[in-house]
Design a protein around this motif. Structure first.
Motif, short mmCIF file in Angstrom:
data_model
loop_
_atom_site.label_atom_id
_atom_site.label_comp_id
_atom_site.label_asym_id
_atom_site.label_seq_id
_atom_site.Cartn_x
_atom_site.Cartn_y
_atom_site.Cartn_z
N ALA A 168 2.54 10.26 -6.02
CA ALA A 168 3.24 11.44 -5.52
C ALA A 168 4.49 11.71 -6.34
O ALA A 168 4.79 12.85 -6.70
CB ALA A 168 3.58 11.26 -4.05
N THR A 169 5.25 10.63 -6.64
CA THR A 169 6.45 10.79 -7.45
C THR A 169 6.11 11.30 -8.83
O THR A 169 6.77 12.18 -9.38
CB THR A 169 7.19 9.44 -7.54
OG1 THR A 169 7.50 8.98 -6.24
CG2 THR A 169 8.48 9.59 -8.35
N THR A 170 5.05 10.73 -9.39
CA THR A 170 4.62 11.17 -10.72
C THR A 170 4.22 12.63 -10.70
O THR A 170 4.57 13.39 -11.60
CB THR A 170 3.43 10.31 -11.20
OG1 THR A 170 3.83 8.94 -11.22
CG2 THR A 170 3.00 10.72 -12.59
N ALA A 171 3.49 13.02 -9.66
CA ALA A 171 3.07 14.41 -9.55
C ALA A 171 4.27 15.34 -9.44
O ALA A 171 4.32 16.40 -10.06
CB ALA A 171 2.15 14.59 -8.33
N ARG A 172 5.29 14.93 -8.62
CA ARG A 172 6.49 15.75 -8.52
C ARG A 172 7.21 15.85 -9.85
O ARG A 172 7.75 16.90 -10.19
CB ARG A 172 7.42 15.18 -7.44
CG ARG A 172 6.96 15.43 -6.01
CD ARG A 172 8.08 15.19 -5.02
NE ARG A 172 8.48 13.78 -5.01
CZ ARG A 172 7.94 12.86 -4.22
NH1 ARG A 172 6.97 13.20 -3.37
NH2 ARG A 172 8.37 11.62 -4.25
N PHE A 195 14.35 16.35 -15.42
CA PHE A 195 12.89 16.31 -15.48
C PHE A 195 12.31 16.13 -16.89
O PHE A 195 11.14 15.75 -17.02
CB PHE A 195 12.30 17.60 -14.88
CG PHE A 195 12.52 17.73 -13.40
CD1 PHE A 195 11.85 16.90 -12.51
CD2 PHE A 195 13.42 18.65 -12.89
CE1 PHE A 195 12.05 17.01 -11.15
CE2 PHE A 195 13.64 18.77 -11.53
CZ PHE A 195 12.95 17.94 -10.66
N LEU A 196 13.08 16.41 -17.92
CA LEU A 196 12.56 16.25 -19.27
C LEU A 196 12.96 14.91 -19.83
O LEU A 196 14.09 14.45 -19.64
CB LEU A 196 13.07 17.38 -20.19
CG LEU A 196 12.76 18.81 -19.74
CD1 LEU A 196 13.25 19.81 -20.78
CD2 LEU A 196 11.27 19.00 -19.48
N THR A 197 12.04 14.26 -20.51
CA THR A 197 12.29 12.95 -21.09
C THR A 197 12.01 12.99 -22.58
O THR A 197 11.21 13.79 -23.06
CB THR A 197 11.40 11.88 -20.44
OG1 THR A 197 10.02 12.26 -20.57
CG2 THR A 197 11.73 11.72 -18.96
N THR A 212 0.83 -1.20 0.00
CA THR A 212 0.00 0.00 0.00
C THR A 212 0.85 1.24 0.00
O THR A 212 0.57 2.23 -0.68
CB THR A 212 -0.93 0.02 1.23
OG1 THR A 212 -1.68 -1.17 1.24
CG2 THR A 212 -1.86 1.22 1.17
N MET A 213 1.96 1.17 0.79
CA MET A 213 2.85 2.33 0.88
C MET A 213 3.50 2.60 -0.48
O MET A 213 3.59 3.73 -0.92
CB MET A 213 3.93 2.10 1.93
CG MET A 213 4.88 3.28 2.13
SD MET A 213 6.11 2.96 3.39
CE MET A 213 5.03 2.87 4.84
N VAL A 214 3.94 1.52 -1.15
CA VAL A 214 4.56 1.69 -2.47
C VAL A 214 3.57 2.28 -3.45
O VAL A 214 3.86 3.19 -4.21
CB VAL A 214 5.10 0.34 -2.99
CG1 VAL A 214 5.58 0.47 -4.43
CG2 VAL A 214 6.23 -0.16 -2.10
N GLN A 215 2.34 1.75 -3.44
CA GLN A 215 1.33 2.25 -4.36
C GLN A 215 1.02 3.70 -4.10
O GLN A 215 0.76 4.47 -5.02
CB GLN A 215 0.05 1.40 -4.22
CG GLN A 215 0.22 -0.01 -4.80
CD GLN A 215 -1.01 -0.85 -4.59
OE1 GLN A 215 -1.81 -0.59 -3.68
NE2 GLN A 215 -1.16 -1.88 -5.40
N GLY A 275 7.93 19.24 -11.82
CA GLY A 275 9.29 19.55 -12.22
C GLY A 275 9.42 19.78 -13.71
O GLY A 275 10.14 20.68 -14.16
N ARG A 276 8.72 18.97 -14.48
CA ARG A 276 8.73 19.13 -15.94
C ARG A 276 8.15 20.48 -16.34
O ARG A 276 8.73 21.20 -17.17
CB ARG A 276 7.94 18.00 -16.58
CG ARG A 276 7.74 18.13 -18.08
CD ARG A 276 6.91 16.98 -18.60
NE ARG A 276 7.65 15.72 -18.54
CZ ARG A 276 7.13 14.53 -18.85
NH1 ARG A 276 5.85 14.44 -19.19
NH2 ARG A 276 7.86 13.44 -18.81
N LYS A 277 7.02 20.86 -15.75
CA LYS A 277 6.39 22.13 -16.09
C LYS A 277 7.28 23.31 -15.71
O LYS A 277 7.46 24.24 -16.51
CB LYS A 277 5.02 22.25 -15.40
CG LYS A 277 3.95 21.35 -15.97
CD LYS A 277 2.62 21.57 -15.27
CE LYS A 277 1.52 20.71 -15.89
NZ LYS A 277 0.22 20.92 -15.21
#
Length: 402
Positions: free
Chosen positions: A10-14, A193-195, A2-5, A18-20
């Motif tokens: 949150a990581t994706t949101a960060r 941050f850019l891919t 559950t913690m990993v999920q 960061g990308r923006k």
């Protein structure tokens, strides 16, 4: 488990934030091309006074990058579609920093101009590649909101860099060139941050309104490029000429033009922030009508201004129009492109904008010399009004289903 999920979103949101932020930081580099070193131009002319044709050449320090943007942006866009965006973007940022700070060291005016030419190549890459990446990364209303935010950052950056350039120019004419070193600080963020968008499958079908794959609606693209050229050519009737207009009209000191242009940029930023909400309700042609009508009114008000407050109000109105028009141009060109053609089309509209910027003095100065400032600004207003009418006809035709 559950913690990993819970950590993944949150990581994706960060990463998205960061990308923006990184893209916004990169976008602000483009406004620095001329605004940063503009206050140094008189001192540059004095420093190189023994050079033949120094009056023209010293002014080319400001205008030469636009010419190289126009030449190189479509080529860089084609390379991006073929080989990818990210490495070219990082290379463009690096070239931007190196060519920008060259003004700190070079000892001759030709060498200074060579650095400015390289800066133009870098700006062409940055503008083209960031526009393509916006189409790659964002879709729908999120893309429209981002485009408005990007234009707002550009406007605010214009105010900040003009002020910083002016303060540093008081110390030494070379000092404003140090500001370009900010590009080196952006490179680590771009790497982090850019891919590189995937190019094998166009999985961002919502990011483009071009339903025909790699096919391009060239008539629509040509119309957007023509509009980008004309809007920029007409708009630049004002910034280089405003100090002279104020002096001719007896409206305060010519230095007050800086306040007027600063207010213009601030209002442009505020207007651009509302672009996303407006785009959710109106079509691209309809927003062009609003933006161009505001610019038309701004030019008419400038033509009839007799006091500094009236000039400030006129520039604010024009800024509100430009703050809607520029992100709408970018939104329109992204909508015409598939992932495989996005770089080329972004390069084409970028080149069109800078050709308009570069050629504007060749249109405005003879007209002003012939008929005067007021008549020239009214003629420019008529041109903007004509463009608004054409866009209005297109909007009505689309609404009626024609």
């Amino acid at each position: 488990m559950t913690m990993v999920q819970s950590m993944v979103p949150a990581t994706t949101a960060r990463s998205v934030i960061g990308r923006k932020i990184t893209l916004l930081m990169v976008a602000t580099l483009t406004i620095m091309a001329g605004t940063t070193i503009s206050p140094s131009l008189p001192a540059i002319e004095t420093h190189f006074a023994d050079v033949d044709g120094v009056k023209l050449l010293s002014r080319m320090v400001l205008t030469l990058p636009a010419l190289f943007v126009a030449f190189c942006a479509p080529l860089i866009g084609g390379l991006a579609d073929r080989y990818g965006r990210l490495r070219l973007l990082i290379g463009s940022i690096l070239l931007y920093g190196l060519s920008g700070i060259s003004g700190l060291f070079v000892d001759s005016l030709p060498a200074l101009l060579a650095g400015r030419a390289a800066l133009g190549i870098a700006i062409g890459g940055i503008m083209t590649l960031t526009t393509a990446l916006v189409g790659d990364y964002f879709s729908g209303s999120e893309r429209e909101r981002y485009l408005g935010l990007q234009q707002a950052f550009t406007g605010i950056g214009g105010v900040a860099f003009v002020a910083a350039g002016g303060l540093l120019a008081d110390y030494h004419w070379r000092a404003p060139f140090a500001i370009y070193a900010v590009a080196f600080a952006i490179i680590p963020a771009a790497v982090a941050f850019l891919t590189e968008p995937g190019r094998s499958t166009p999985n961002d079908r919502h990011a483009t309104d071009n339903a025909s794959g790699d096919a391009v609606r060239w008539l629509s693209v040509a119309a957007l490029c023509a509009l980008a050229f004309l809007v920029n050519m007409i708009f630049y009737f004002i910034p280089p000429q405003l100090p002279f207009y104020l002096r001719a009209a007896g409206i305060g000191a010519a230095s007050n033009a800086g306040f007027a242009l600063g207010l213009h940029n601030l209002v442009m930023a505020g207007s651009a922030l509302g672009y996303g909400r407006l785009r959710a309700r109106l079509s691209v042609p309809a927003i062009f009508v609003i933006g161009l009508c505001l610019m038309t009114l701004g030019f008419v008000l400038v033509a009839f201004s007799t006091t500094m407050p009236s000039v400030l109000f006129a520039m604010a109105v024009a800024g509100a129009g430009l703050g809607l028009t520029i992100p709408n141009l970018m939104s329109g060109i992204i909508a015409q492109a598939s992932p495989a053609t996005r770089g080329r089309l972004a390069g084409m509209v970028t080149a069109s904008m800078f050709i308009g910027h570069f050629t504007s003095p060749f249109a405005s100065q003879p007209l002003i010399d012939t008929v005067g400032f007021q008549e020239s600004y009214l003629a420019a207003a008529c041109g903007l009004a004509a463009l608004a009418i054409i866009c209005g006809a297109i909007a009505l035709n689309r609404k009626s289903g024609g």
